[in-house]
Design a protein around this motif. Structure first.
Motif, PDB file in Angstrom:
ATOM      1  N   VAL A  12       0.877  -1.179   0.000  1.00 38.17           N
ATOM      2  CA  VAL A  12       0.000   0.000   0.000  1.00 38.17           C
ATOM      3  C   VAL A  12       0.913   1.227   0.000  1.00 38.17           C
ATOM      4  O   VAL A  12       0.670   2.206  -0.698  1.00 38.17           O
ATOM      5  N   SER A  13       2.011   1.146   0.759  1.00 39.44           N
ATOM      6  CA  SER A  13       3.021   2.201   0.726  1.00 39.44           C
ATOM      7  C   SER A  13       4.386   1.582   1.005  1.00 39.44           C
ATOM      8  O   SER A  13       4.473   0.488   1.565  1.00 39.44           O
ATOM      9  N   PHE A  14       5.430   2.316   0.586  1.00 40.76           N
ATOM     10  CA  PHE A  14       6.787   1.773   0.717  1.00 40.76           C
ATOM     11  C   PHE A  14       7.793   2.915   0.757  1.00 40.76           C
ATOM     12  O   PHE A  14       7.529   3.999   0.243  1.00 40.76           O
ATOM     13  N   GLU A  15       8.952   2.638   1.335  1.00 42.79           N
ATOM     14  CA  GLU A  15       9.987   3.661   1.415  1.00 42.79           C
ATOM     15  C   GLU A  15      10.864   3.695   0.170  1.00 42.79           C
ATOM     16  O   GLU A  15      11.136   2.650  -0.435  1.00 42.79           O
ATOM     17  N   CYS A  16      11.334   4.890  -0.155  1.00 45.12           N
ATOM     18  CA  CYS A  16      12.321   5.051  -1.227  1.00 45.12           C
ATOM     19  C   CYS A  16      13.690   5.227  -0.579  1.00 45.12           C
ATOM     20  O   CYS A  16      13.815   5.115   0.643  1.00 45.12           O
ATOM     21  N   GLU A  17      14.695   5.559  -1.380  1.00 42.73           N
ATOM     22  CA  GLU A  17      16.061   5.636  -0.838  1.00 42.73           C
ATOM     23  C   GLU A  17      16.213   6.749   0.211  1.00 42.73           C
ATOM     24  O   GLU A  17      17.168   6.756   0.970  1.00 42.73           O
ATOM     25  N   GLU A  18      15.268   7.680   0.244  1.00 40.76           N
ATOM     26  CA  GLU A  18      15.351   8.755   1.241  1.00 40.76           C
ATOM     27  C   GLU A  18      15.001   8.253   2.642  1.00 40.76           C
ATOM     28  O   GLU A  18      15.300   8.930   3.633  1.00 40.76           O
ATOM     29  N   GLN A  19      14.335   7.152   2.740  1.00 40.79           N
ATOM     30  CA  GLN A  19      13.926   6.551   4.026  1.00 40.79           C
ATOM     31  C   GLN A  19      13.226   7.569   4.929  1.00 40.79           C
ATOM     32  O   GLN A  19      13.399   7.560   6.138  1.00 40.79           O
ATOM     33  N   MET A  64       6.774   6.585   3.931  1.00 39.23           N
ATOM     34  CA  MET A  64       6.433   5.606   2.889  1.00 39.23           C
ATOM     35  C   MET A  64       5.499   6.227   1.849  1.00 39.23           C
ATOM     36  O   MET A  64       4.439   6.759   2.203  1.00 39.23           O
ATOM     37  N   HIS A  65       5.906   6.169   0.584  1.00 35.34           N
ATOM     38  CA  HIS A  65       5.075   6.688  -0.504  1.00 35.34           C
ATOM     39  C   HIS A  65       3.835   5.798  -0.659  1.00 35.34           C
ATOM     40  O   HIS A  65       3.957   4.578  -0.837  1.00 35.34           O
ATOM     41  N   ILE A  66       2.689   6.441  -0.625  1.00 34.29           N
ATOM     42  CA  ILE A  66       1.437   5.685  -0.790  1.00 34.29           C
ATOM     43  C   ILE A  66       1.172   5.513  -2.278  1.00 34.29           C
ATOM     44  O   ILE A  66       1.302   6.470  -3.046  1.00 34.29           O
ATOM     45  N   ASN A  67       0.825   4.322  -2.686  1.00 30.30           N
ATOM     46  CA  ASN A  67       0.515   4.093  -4.109  1.00 30.30           C
ATOM     47  C   ASN A  67      -0.842   4.728  -4.410  1.00 30.30           C
ATOM     48  O   ASN A  67      -1.876   4.072  -4.438  1.00 30.30           O
ATOM     49  N   MET A 113       3.422   8.558   4.037  1.00 31.34           N
ATOM     50  CA  MET A 113       2.858   8.397   5.385  1.00 31.34           C
ATOM     51  C   MET A 113       3.997   8.096   6.353  1.00 31.34           C
ATOM     52  O   MET A 113       5.004   7.493   5.976  1.00 31.34           O
ATOM     53  N   SER A 114       3.835   8.554   7.584  1.00 31.64           N
ATOM     54  CA  SER A 114       4.844   8.248   8.604  1.00 31.64           C
ATOM     55  C   SER A 114       4.711   6.770   8.981  1.00 31.64           C
ATOM     56  O   SER A 114       3.735   6.116   8.603  1.00 31.64           O
ATOM     57  N   LYS A 115       5.676   6.274   9.720  1.00 32.26           N
ATOM     58  CA  LYS A 115       5.493   4.950  10.323  1.00 32.26           C
ATOM     59  C   LYS A 115       4.248   5.029  11.193  1.00 32.26           C
ATOM     60  O   LYS A 115       4.030   6.058  11.842  1.00 32.26           O
ATOM     61  N   PRO A 116       3.423   3.965  11.232  1.00 29.44           N
ATOM     62  CA  PRO A 116       2.302   4.000  12.163  1.00 29.44           C
ATOM     63  C   PRO A 116       2.808   4.271  13.588  1.00 29.44           C
ATOM     64  O   PRO A 116       3.854   3.761  13.989  1.00 29.44           O
TER      65      PRO A 116
END
Ligand code: DLL
Length: 433
Positions: A245-252, A255-258, A320-323
């Motif tokens: 649903v979302s994932f991190e990129c190299e910037e960490q 998480m980018h939401i699809n 989105m931030s980490k939950p």
């Protein structure tokens, strides 16, 4: 190096993305209205019909959907496609009431795997990589989701599933895995085991894709250092397909939401008012492309913050931030969702009283679950054999319900402190947020 799996979508200008979301939302609302009586009734109760929905700005007119709706509608009540069009289910653990059974058409599986492929590509994955997937396979979405994404990227995929650490390390070293997908706690355990077995120098890992449970920045640094990798977060839930649903990129940095598949909102969990980006609140998702199990304004119960600032990775999708917690009492233990009420149900079914305490902790990066249960005067026994027999029965019954192993300790009658107000059933000592 390839940076995006679907560059035209992942870097789509925001205006265009919003137009795409609006078009898909209008279509999706019509789809559920036409095919799911449960949704139609909810919309009618709120006085809204498909003609009222012209785009994303109309989202707040639609009713929320919650786990209670999933329970009411279990198993087929929210299905929006004939079963003959469905090819898969995935599920979470739990009793009938708590269990989520999600349905997928082939198209749904395909889009879900695309989302996971985006996450793997963002972590540097290409067809040159060997991707070891040690999330559970089966009903849990972790294994199948990342497995499908890994195929799409063209990685050599090692479908390990969870557990059997010795075998994991053997494949990891013999087949030179470069990407590791598992829960962060299992990654930490694998790291320690690799070091203990003297295999650290034989590892070729460069990235890890870790999610399904909360983990801190400290844990990230610890795993990164021990395994010599970059560790990426990934988020998702069964109701919305699973991981990706979302994932991190190299910037960490979140998480980018699809967003071409999921529209995110943040609400106040009590008043249900929609809050602006940057506010902390409960995450709500609308799945705009899912065919079989659509989910409109689904309340995830995850508390987090949305960030619409541009990201230097070039992706335009918000982050989105980490939950940061939950707005219900769900615990995630070793990646498995556990509701205290499930534990209570087992204890009562096994003839135990409702005097118990659930103790959760994290020792050496692994979650522990201990349950203290009082014996009653009738069930009281002072023989060690009788006590451990009963404890084992409870451990087995709990495993059957939860899918994970708990340690059960029978304690003397009246030894658990009585509370004067609400009973404090759960003591969670983990510092996750
Ligand atoms: O945990 C899907 C998943 C599998 C995500 C593999 C990532 C990797 P469920 O079992 O339905 O699905 O649990 C969903 O887990 O509502 C969150 O509370 C929690 N969760 C998932 N990812 C994260 C994460 C999968 N990265 C529930 N950080 C969600 C914190 C997470 N919590």
């Amino acid at each position: 190096m390839k940076r995006y799996y679907q560059p035209e979508i992942e870097t789509m200008p925001r205006e265009q993305l919003r137009a795409l979301q609006s078009e898909r939302l209008v279509k999706q609302v019509k789809h559920v209205w036409d095919s799911v009586p449960y949704y139609r009734k909810k919309m009618e109760d709120k006085g809204v019909c498909p003609e009222d929905i012209h785009g994303v700005e109309d989202l707040p007119k639609l009713p929320f959907l919650s786990k209670a709706d999933l329970r009411d509608a279990y198993p087929y009540g929210l299905l929006a496609k004939p079963l003959s069009d469905c090819v898969r289910i995935q599920s979470t653990s739990g009793t009938t009431g708590r269990r989520v059974v999600a349905f997928y058409t082939q198209h749904d599986v395909d889009l879900w795997e695309d989302c996971c492929a985006r996450a793997i590509t963002a972590a540097g994955g290409t067809n040159e990589d060997v991707c070891q997937v040690c999330y559970g396979y089966g009903l849990f979405t972790g294994g199948p989701g990342l497995n499908g994404g890994s195929h799409k990227v063209g990685c050599l995929t090692l479908p390990m599933s969870s557990g059997n650490t010795e075998r994991q390390l053997q494949f990891m070293t013999d087949l030179q895995a470069t990407i590791l997908c598992c829960t962060p706690s299992y990654a930490a355990y694998l790291a320690e085991s690799a070091i203990e077995a003297g295999l650290r120098d034989k590892l070729k890992l460069k990235a890890g894709i870790f999610g399904a449970e909360a983990w801190t920045e400290e844990m990230r640094h610890d795993i990164e250092e021990k395994l010599g990798i970059k560790a990426y977060d990934i988020y998702g839930l069964t109701e919305l397909s699973g991981p990706g649903v979302s994932f991190e990129c190299e910037e960490q940095g979140g998480m980018h939401i699809n967003e071409d598949h999921f529209i995110a909102e943040i609400i106040d969990p009590v008043t249900e008012e929609v809050l602006p980006y940057g506010s902390k609140g409960e995450l709500v998702f609308t799945a705009i492309t899912k065919e079989a199990f659509p989910m409109i304004r689904y309340r995830t119960r995850d508390i987090c913050v949305l960030n619409a600032e541009p990201c230097s990775c070039g992706r335009t999708h918000i982050r989105m931030s980490k939950p940061m917690g939950r707005s219900d009492d769900m615990l995630i233990i070793r990646g498995v969702n556990v509701f205290p009420s499930q534990i209570e149900t087992v204890l009562l079914n096994q003839g135990m009283p409702a005097n118990y305490q659930i103790l959760v902790d994290r020792v050496n990066n692994t979650d522990t679950l201990d349950i203290e249960v009082e014996m009653t005067a009738e069930t009281f026994s002072d023989t060690v054999a009788a006590i451990s027999k009963k404890e084992n029965e409870l451990v087995n019954a709990l495993r059957a319900m939860l899918g994970i192993t708990a340690r059960v300790h029978l304690v003397a009658p009246k030894s658990i402190t009585r509370s004067e107000g609400k009973a404090v059933r759960v003591i969670d000592k983990r510092k996750l947020y």
